[in-house]
Design a protein around this motif. Structure first.
Motif, short mmCIF file in Angstrom:
data_model
loop_
_atom_site.label_atom_id
_atom_site.label_comp_id
_atom_site.label_asym_id
_atom_site.label_seq_id
_atom_site.Cartn_x
_atom_site.Cartn_y
_atom_site.Cartn_z
N LEU A 159 1.09 13.52 6.01
CA LEU A 159 2.05 12.50 6.50
C LEU A 159 1.31 11.75 7.47
N GLU A 160 0.37 11.63 8.18
CA GLU A 160 -0.28 10.82 8.96
C GLU A 160 -0.69 9.66 8.03
N THR A 161 -1.43 9.65 6.88
CA THR A 161 -1.93 8.73 6.16
C THR A 161 -0.92 8.15 5.21
N LEU A 162 0.15 8.69 4.60
CA LEU A 162 1.06 8.33 3.56
C LEU A 162 2.14 7.68 4.34
N GLU A 163 2.58 8.26 5.25
CA GLU A 163 3.86 7.66 5.97
C GLU A 163 3.61 6.83 7.19
N GLU A 164 2.35 7.30 8.27
CA GLU A 164 2.22 6.43 9.20
C GLU A 164 1.19 5.36 9.10
N LEU A 165 0.42 5.53 8.08
CA LEU A 165 -0.52 4.40 7.81
C LEU A 165 -0.03 3.56 6.76
N ALA A 166 0.32 4.13 5.55
CA ALA A 166 0.70 3.48 4.27
C ALA A 166 2.28 2.69 4.42
N ILE A 167 3.13 3.37 5.28
CA ILE A 167 4.49 2.82 5.21
C ILE A 167 4.62 1.90 6.55
N GLN A 168 4.40 2.71 7.62
CA GLN A 168 4.51 2.17 8.92
C GLN A 168 3.80 1.19 9.16
N GLY A 169 2.43 1.38 8.79
CA GLY A 169 1.21 0.52 9.30
C GLY A 169 1.64 -0.84 8.31
N ARG A 170 1.88 -0.80 7.14
CA ARG A 170 2.13 -1.85 6.54
C ARG A 170 3.14 -2.59 7.17
N GLU A 171 4.13 -2.10 7.70
CA GLU A 171 5.33 -2.79 8.57
C GLU A 171 4.86 -3.16 9.77
N GLN A 172 4.00 -2.66 10.40
CA GLN A 172 3.62 -3.40 11.69
C GLN A 172 2.69 -4.32 11.57
#
Length: 340
Positions: free
Chosen positions: A290-303
Protein backbone atom coordinates in the motif's frame (compact mmCIF):
# COMPACT_ATOMS: atom_id res chain seq x y z
CA UNK A 1 26.24 -31.28 13.04
CA UNK A 2 24.24 -31.54 9.87
CA UNK A 3 21.29 -33.91 9.81
CA UNK A 4 21.92 -37.61 9.38
CA UNK A 5 19.48 -40.14 7.96
CA UNK A 6 17.49 -41.59 10.85
CA UNK A 7 18.22 -45.16 11.96
CA UNK A 8 15.03 -46.01 13.84
CA UNK A 9 14.23 -49.40 15.39
CA UNK A 10 11.80 -51.42 13.33
CA UNK A 11 8.77 -50.85 15.56
CA UNK A 12 9.58 -47.21 16.41
CA UNK A 13 6.71 -44.83 15.64
CA UNK A 14 7.36 -42.42 12.75
CA UNK A 15 9.32 -39.32 13.76
CA UNK A 16 9.34 -36.06 11.88
CA UNK A 17 12.63 -34.39 12.70
CA UNK A 18 15.95 -33.26 11.34
CA UNK A 19 14.67 -30.81 8.74
CA UNK A 20 15.71 -27.19 8.19
CA UNK A 21 13.08 -24.49 7.75
CA UNK A 22 13.16 -20.89 6.52
CA UNK A 23 10.37 -18.47 7.41
CA UNK A 24 10.15 -15.22 5.45
CA UNK A 25 8.26 -12.55 7.40
CA UNK A 26 6.85 -9.24 6.26
CA UNK A 27 4.80 -6.61 8.05
CA UNK A 28 1.22 -7.56 7.36
CA UNK A 29 -1.95 -6.75 5.51
CA UNK A 30 -5.72 -6.94 5.95
CA UNK A 31 -7.35 -10.00 4.45
CA UNK A 32 -9.67 -7.91 2.28
CA UNK A 33 -10.00 -4.26 1.18
CA UNK A 34 -12.96 -3.71 3.48
CA UNK A 35 -13.42 -1.51 6.53
CA UNK A 36 -14.12 -4.54 8.70
CA UNK A 37 -10.93 -6.37 7.65
CA UNK A 38 -8.83 -3.22 7.90
CA UNK A 39 -10.21 -2.50 11.39
CA UNK A 40 -9.19 -5.99 12.53
CA UNK A 41 -5.72 -5.58 11.03
CA UNK A 42 -5.15 -2.09 12.43
CA UNK A 43 -6.39 -3.20 15.84
CA UNK A 44 -3.60 -5.77 16.01
CA UNK A 45 -0.95 -3.59 14.38
CA UNK A 46 -1.57 -0.45 16.40
CA UNK A 47 -1.84 -2.36 19.69
CA UNK A 48 1.79 -3.47 19.42
CA UNK A 49 3.74 -1.66 22.14
CA UNK A 50 6.77 -1.39 19.88
CA UNK A 51 4.76 0.26 17.12
CA UNK A 52 3.00 2.80 19.35
CA UNK A 53 5.28 3.65 22.25
CA UNK A 54 2.62 5.31 24.37
CA UNK A 55 1.40 3.80 27.67
CA UNK A 56 -1.49 1.50 26.79
CA UNK A 57 -3.74 3.00 29.45
CA UNK A 58 -3.59 6.27 27.51
CA UNK A 59 -3.39 4.85 23.98
CA UNK A 60 -6.10 2.17 23.92
CA UNK A 61 -9.03 4.59 24.52
CA UNK A 62 -7.76 6.71 21.61
CA UNK A 63 -7.28 3.65 19.41
CA UNK A 64 -10.61 1.98 20.25
CA UNK A 65 -12.67 5.13 20.63
CA UNK A 66 -11.43 7.22 17.70
CA UNK A 67 -8.92 5.68 15.28
CA UNK A 68 -10.60 2.30 14.72
CA UNK A 69 -13.91 4.08 14.15
CA UNK A 70 -12.59 6.58 11.61
CA UNK A 71 -9.51 5.28 9.81
CA UNK A 72 -10.55 1.80 8.50
CA UNK A 73 -12.97 3.10 5.86
CA UNK A 74 -10.39 5.51 4.44
CA UNK A 75 -7.65 2.86 4.48
CA UNK A 76 -9.98 0.31 2.88
CA UNK A 77 -10.58 2.73 0.01
CA UNK A 78 -6.80 3.05 -0.47
CA UNK A 79 -6.34 -0.73 -0.37
CA UNK A 80 -9.06 -1.19 -2.98
CA UNK A 81 -6.96 0.85 -5.45
CA UNK A 82 -4.07 -1.63 -5.31
CA UNK A 83 -5.88 -4.93 -4.60
CA UNK A 84 -5.56 -7.57 -7.31
CA UNK A 85 -7.06 -10.93 -8.18
CA UNK A 86 -4.26 -12.44 -6.06
CA UNK A 87 -5.30 -10.30 -3.09
CA UNK A 88 -3.03 -7.97 -1.19
CA UNK A 89 0.10 -7.09 -3.20
CA UNK A 90 2.33 -7.50 -0.14
CA UNK A 91 0.98 -10.97 0.62
CA UNK A 92 1.06 -12.08 -3.03
CA UNK A 93 4.64 -10.93 -3.55
CA UNK A 94 5.91 -12.37 -0.25
CA UNK A 95 4.28 -15.69 -1.13
CA UNK A 96 5.93 -15.62 -4.56
CA UNK A 97 9.30 -14.86 -2.97
CA UNK A 98 8.89 -17.88 -0.66
CA UNK A 99 7.93 -20.12 -3.57
CA UNK A 100 10.97 -18.95 -5.52
CA UNK A 101 13.23 -19.69 -2.54
CA UNK A 102 11.69 -23.13 -2.19
CA UNK A 103 12.63 -23.86 -5.79
CA UNK A 104 16.13 -22.51 -5.19
CA UNK A 105 16.72 -24.62 -2.07
CA UNK A 106 14.97 -27.75 -3.30
CA UNK A 107 14.37 -30.54 -0.81
CA UNK A 108 17.20 -29.41 1.47
CA UNK A 109 15.04 -26.77 3.15
CA UNK A 110 11.35 -26.12 3.75
CA UNK A 111 10.53 -22.48 2.98
CA UNK A 112 7.36 -20.71 4.10
CA UNK A 113 6.15 -17.16 4.72
CA UNK A 114 4.19 -15.25 7.34
CA UNK A 115 2.86 -11.81 8.21
CA UNK A 116 3.67 -10.18 11.53
CA UNK A 117 0.12 -8.81 11.64
CA UNK A 118 -2.70 -10.65 9.94
CA UNK A 119 -2.54 -13.98 8.13
CA UNK A 120 -0.76 -16.29 7.77
CA UNK A 121 0.46 -15.66 11.30
CA UNK A 122 3.95 -16.34 12.63
CA UNK A 123 2.76 -18.86 15.26
CA UNK A 124 0.70 -20.79 12.70
CA UNK A 125 3.60 -21.02 10.27
CA UNK A 126 6.11 -21.98 12.96
CA UNK A 127 3.72 -24.71 14.12
CA UNK A 128 3.50 -26.02 10.56
CA UNK A 129 7.29 -26.02 10.13
CA UNK A 130 7.80 -27.81 13.43
CA UNK A 131 5.10 -30.38 12.70
CA UNK A 132 6.78 -31.16 9.37
CA UNK A 133 10.03 -31.95 11.20
CA UNK A 134 11.96 -28.68 11.10
CA UNK A 135 14.29 -28.65 14.11
CA UNK A 136 16.35 -25.74 12.81
CA UNK A 137 14.61 -22.63 11.54
CA UNK A 138 16.00 -19.48 9.97
CA UNK A 139 13.74 -16.53 10.71
CA UNK A 140 14.04 -13.96 7.93
CA UNK A 141 12.40 -10.59 8.67
CA UNK A 142 12.37 -8.89 5.27
CA UNK A 143 13.38 -5.48 6.60
CA UNK A 144 16.80 -4.38 5.30
CA UNK A 145 17.06 -1.61 7.90
CA UNK A 146 16.64 -2.65 11.53
CA UNK A 147 13.93 -0.96 13.56
CA UNK A 148 12.39 -1.92 16.89
CA UNK A 149 8.95 -1.45 15.36
CA UNK A 150 9.65 -3.95 12.57
CA UNK A 151 12.48 -6.44 13.06
CA UNK A 152 12.29 -6.50 16.84
CA UNK A 153 8.57 -7.07 16.97
CA UNK A 154 8.94 -10.09 14.66
CA UNK A 155 11.50 -11.55 17.08
CA UNK A 156 9.19 -10.72 19.99
CA UNK A 157 6.39 -12.73 18.39
CA UNK A 158 8.67 -15.68 17.73
CA UNK A 159 9.93 -15.61 21.32
CA UNK A 160 6.34 -15.56 22.53
CA UNK A 161 5.73 -18.72 20.50
CA UNK A 162 8.96 -20.32 21.74
CA UNK A 163 7.93 -19.75 25.35
CA UNK A 164 4.95 -22.05 24.82
CA UNK A 165 6.95 -24.91 23.23
CA UNK A 166 8.12 -27.91 25.20
CA UNK A 167 10.47 -28.96 22.38
CA UNK A 168 11.96 -25.80 20.94
CA UNK A 169 13.65 -25.74 17.55
CA UNK A 170 17.06 -24.13 17.13
CA UNK A 171 16.59 -20.66 15.72
CA UNK A 172 18.65 -18.19 13.73
CA UNK A 173 17.59 -14.68 12.65
CA UNK A 174 18.62 -12.99 9.42
CA UNK A 175 20.52 -9.83 10.45
CA UNK A 176 19.71 -6.40 8.99
CA UNK A 177 21.26 -6.14 5.54
CA UNK A 178 21.03 -2.38 4.91
CA UNK A 179 24.70 -2.13 3.90
CA UNK A 180 25.30 -5.65 2.64
CA UNK A 181 26.97 -5.58 -0.80
CA UNK A 182 24.47 -8.22 -1.96
CA UNK A 183 21.60 -5.85 -1.18
CA UNK A 184 23.21 -2.68 -2.51
CA UNK A 185 24.28 -4.42 -5.72
CA UNK A 186 20.78 -5.84 -6.24
CA UNK A 187 19.12 -2.47 -5.63
CA UNK A 188 21.49 -0.69 -7.98
CA UNK A 189 21.11 -3.27 -10.74
CA UNK A 190 17.30 -3.29 -10.58
CA UNK A 191 16.95 0.50 -10.28
CA UNK A 192 19.37 0.96 -13.18
CA UNK A 193 17.30 -1.48 -15.23
CA UNK A 194 14.06 0.36 -14.44
CA UNK A 195 15.53 3.79 -15.14
CA UNK A 196 16.61 2.49 -18.52
CA UNK A 197 12.99 1.67 -19.43
CA UNK A 198 11.64 5.17 -18.74
CA UNK A 199 10.70 7.47 -21.62
CA UNK A 200 12.33 10.41 -19.84
CA UNK A 201 15.56 11.14 -17.97
CA UNK A 202 14.81 12.01 -14.33
CA UNK A 203 16.52 15.01 -12.82
CA UNK A 204 16.08 13.58 -9.33
CA UNK A 205 15.89 10.12 -7.79
CA UNK A 206 14.03 10.43 -4.49
CA UNK A 207 14.76 7.55 -2.11
CA UNK A 208 11.76 7.27 0.21
CA UNK A 209 11.96 5.19 3.38
CA UNK A 210 9.12 4.46 5.79
CA UNK A 211 8.98 7.09 8.50
CA UNK A 212 9.33 6.65 12.25
CA UNK A 213 8.75 9.05 15.14
CA UNK A 214 11.82 11.27 15.53
CA UNK A 215 12.16 10.29 19.19
CA UNK A 216 13.07 6.72 18.17
CA UNK A 217 16.41 8.06 16.97
CA UNK A 218 17.03 9.74 20.32
CA UNK A 219 16.09 6.52 22.11
CA UNK A 220 18.86 4.65 20.30
CA UNK A 221 17.05 3.00 17.39
CA UNK A 222 19.53 2.63 14.48
CA UNK A 223 16.83 2.82 11.80
CA UNK A 224 17.52 6.39 10.66
CA UNK A 225 21.25 5.68 10.40
CA UNK A 226 20.63 2.46 8.47
CA UNK A 227 18.42 4.31 5.96
CA UNK A 228 20.96 7.05 5.45
CA UNK A 229 23.74 4.52 4.92
CA UNK A 230 21.68 2.58 2.38
CA UNK A 231 21.02 5.83 0.51
CA UNK A 232 24.70 6.82 0.47
CA UNK A 233 25.85 3.41 -0.73
CA UNK A 234 23.13 3.21 -3.36
CA UNK A 235 23.98 6.63 -4.77
CA UNK A 236 27.64 5.68 -4.98
CA UNK A 237 26.87 2.34 -6.62
CA UNK A 238 24.52 3.80 -9.22
CA UNK A 239 27.20 6.31 -10.25
CA UNK A 240 24.97 8.58 -12.34
CA UNK A 241 26.66 12.02 -12.32
CA UNK A 242 23.76 13.75 -14.05
CA UNK A 243 21.19 12.52 -11.54
CA UNK A 244 20.52 14.23 -8.20
CA UNK A 245 19.65 12.09 -5.18
CA UNK A 246 17.60 12.92 -2.09
CA UNK A 247 16.42 10.88 0.89
CA UNK A 248 13.02 11.30 2.56
CA UNK A 249 10.61 9.55 4.93
CA UNK A 250 6.97 8.74 4.24
CA UNK A 251 3.80 7.57 6.00
CA UNK A 252 3.59 10.06 8.85
CA UNK A 253 0.92 9.20 11.41
CA UNK A 254 -0.39 11.30 14.31
CA UNK A 255 0.73 14.68 15.64
CA UNK A 256 4.21 13.71 16.89
CA UNK A 257 7.35 14.89 15.08
CA UNK A 258 8.60 12.27 12.61
CA UNK A 259 11.87 11.73 10.80
CA UNK A 260 12.42 14.38 8.16
CA UNK A 261 12.29 15.48 5.44
CA UNK A 262 8.81 14.13 4.70
CA UNK A 263 8.34 12.59 1.27
CA UNK A 264 5.16 14.51 0.44
CA UNK A 265 6.81 17.79 1.43
CA UNK A 266 9.88 17.03 -0.72
CA UNK A 267 7.74 16.20 -3.76
CA UNK A 268 5.97 19.54 -3.52
CA UNK A 269 9.16 21.44 -2.74
CA UNK A 270 10.98 19.95 -5.74
CA UNK A 271 8.14 20.66 -8.14
CA UNK A 272 7.74 24.24 -6.94
CA UNK A 273 11.51 24.68 -7.14
CA UNK A 274 11.54 23.82 -10.83
CA UNK A 275 12.16 20.07 -10.94
CA UNK A 276 10.13 18.74 -13.86
CA UNK A 277 11.22 15.09 -14.08
CA UNK A 278 11.38 12.87 -10.99
CA UNK A 279 11.64 9.18 -10.19
CA UNK A 280 10.93 7.78 -6.73
CA UNK A 281 12.05 4.49 -5.22
CA UNK A 282 11.46 2.83 -1.83
CA UNK A 283 14.68 0.95 -0.95
CA UNK A 284 13.48 -0.04 2.52
CA UNK A 285 10.56 -2.13 1.24
CA UNK A 286 11.30 -5.67 0.09
CA UNK A 287 7.94 -5.89 -1.69
CA UNK A 288 5.47 -3.43 -3.12
CA UNK A 289 2.55 -2.68 -0.84
CA UNK A 290 0.00 0.00 0.00
CA UNK A 291 2.76 2.45 0.96
CA UNK A 292 4.50 2.16 -2.40
CA UNK A 293 1.63 1.47 -4.81
CA UNK A 294 -0.90 3.92 -3.41
CA UNK A 295 0.99 6.42 -1.25
CA UNK A 296 3.94 6.89 -3.62
CA UNK A 297 2.76 5.85 -7.08
CA UNK A 298 -0.73 7.43 -6.89
CA UNK A 299 -0.67 10.12 -4.20
CA UNK A 300 2.97 10.97 -4.88
CA UNK A 301 2.32 11.54 -8.57
CA UNK A 302 -0.60 13.84 -7.76
CA UNK A 303 1.45 15.81 -5.22
CA UNK A 304 4.30 16.29 -7.68
CA UNK A 305 2.24 17.19 -10.74
CA UNK A 306 -0.21 19.41 -8.83
CA UNK A 307 2.78 21.44 -7.62
CA UNK A 308 4.14 21.92 -11.14
CA UNK A 309 6.08 18.73 -11.90
CA UNK A 310 5.62 17.15 -15.32
CA UNK A 311 7.06 13.62 -15.53
CA UNK A 312 6.95 11.19 -12.62
CA UNK A 313 7.84 7.52 -12.22
CA UNK A 314 7.44 5.30 -9.17
CA UNK A 315 9.93 2.44 -9.48
CA UNK A 316 9.07 -1.05 -8.25
CA UNK A 317 10.62 -2.65 -5.19
CA UNK A 318 12.91 -5.66 -5.67
CA UNK A 319 9.88 -7.97 -5.44
CA UNK A 320 10.55 -11.09 -7.53
CA UNK A 321 12.99 -9.44 -9.93
CA UNK A 322 15.99 -11.49 -10.97
CA UNK A 323 18.29 -9.26 -8.92
CA UNK A 324 16.03 -9.40 -5.88
CA UNK A 325 15.61 -13.16 -5.84
CA UNK A 326 19.32 -13.78 -6.43
CA UNK A 327 20.12 -11.50 -3.47
CA UNK A 328 17.57 -13.17 -1.20
CA UNK A 329 18.79 -16.64 -2.08
CA UNK A 330 22.42 -15.67 -1.37
CA UNK A 331 21.51 -14.07 1.98
CA UNK A 332 19.47 -17.06 3.13
CA UNK A 333 22.02 -19.64 2.05
CA UNK A 334 24.74 -17.73 3.86
CA UNK A 335 22.70 -17.71 7.08
CA UNK A 336 21.95 -21.42 6.72
CA UNK A 337 25.65 -22.28 6.50
CA UNK A 338 26.43 -25.42 8.45
CA UNK A 339 22.82 -26.52 8.38
CA UNK A 340 22.62 -27.47 4.72
Amino acid sequence: MTWQEQQLPEEHPPVRSGKVGVLLVNLGTPEAPTAKAVKRYLGEFLSDKRVIEIPQIAWQPILRGIILNTRPAKSAEAYSKVWSDEGSPLAAITKAQAEAMQRAFGDAVQVDWAMRYGAPSIPDQLNALQESGCERILLAPLYPQYCAATTATVVDKVNEWLAAQRWQPSLRTLPPYHDDPLYIDALAADIDRQLGTLDFDPELLLMSFHGMPARTLQLGDPYHCHCQKTARLLEAKLARPGLRFRTSFQSRFGPAKWLEPATDAVLEEEARGGTKRLAIVAPGFSADCLETLEELAIQGREQFTDAGGEQFAALSCLNTSDAGLAMLEALLKRECAGWI
